[in-house]
Write a protein that holds these residues in place. Structure first.
Motif: not given
Length: 145
Positions: A33-59
């Motif tokens: 889908t052309g999504i790029t980004g990063v996933l940060l994870a602690t022992k209890s939380h996630y933080l994610q950055v998604l980049e790409g075309p609108y429809e793909e990021v939204n879906e």
């Protein structure tokens, strides 16, 4: 091009095995889908950055929001961007729970702590700054101890 950032709480303790499982699923989907980004994870939380075309990021976000492995999903931002920051990263996974003690302390001093762990921010600029700090600090010899 769009960038979406969210934070959530895991229903179970996050381990490297769980992060690897998520990354494997992400690699398959994101390459299609052309999504790029990063996933940060602690022992209890996630933080994610998604980049790409609108429809793909939204879906992708809608699918993530339905994942039963996490709760307390907070949308940090969803914005139009001129260019990707994470273009060369299909999806990078960073286990913040696995950083060396010096780097962990430096990040906690700068961004704060929550439940004894690094606090994952709820401001877009702080999220992007934290990812950059982790990237830069982890490359420094004094932080590789």
């Amino acid at each position: 091009m769009y960038r979406l950032i969210y934070r959530s709480r895991s229903k179970e303790k996050i381990t490297w095995d769980l992060v690897r499982e998520i990354m494997h699923t992400s690699d398959v989907h994101n390459s299609e889908t052309g999504i790029t980004g990063v996933l940060l994870a602690t022992k209890s939380h996630y933080l994610q950055v998604l980049e790409g075309p609108y429809e793909e990021v939204n879906e992708t976000f809608m699918r993530i929001a339905c994942d039963s492995r996490h709760t307390e999903i907070k949308l940090v931002s969803f914005n139009v961007i001129d260019a990707r920051i994470f273009e060369s990263w299909g999806m990078l996974g960073i286990g913040v729970f696995n950083l060396n003690k010096g780097l962990e302390k430096a990040l906690k001093d700068k961004y704060g702590a929550e439940e004894g762990e690094l606090m994952l921010p709820l401001d877009e600029w702080k999220v992007l700054a934290m990812v950059q700090d982790i990237n830069l600090m982890s490359e420094q010899p004094e932080w590789k101890k």
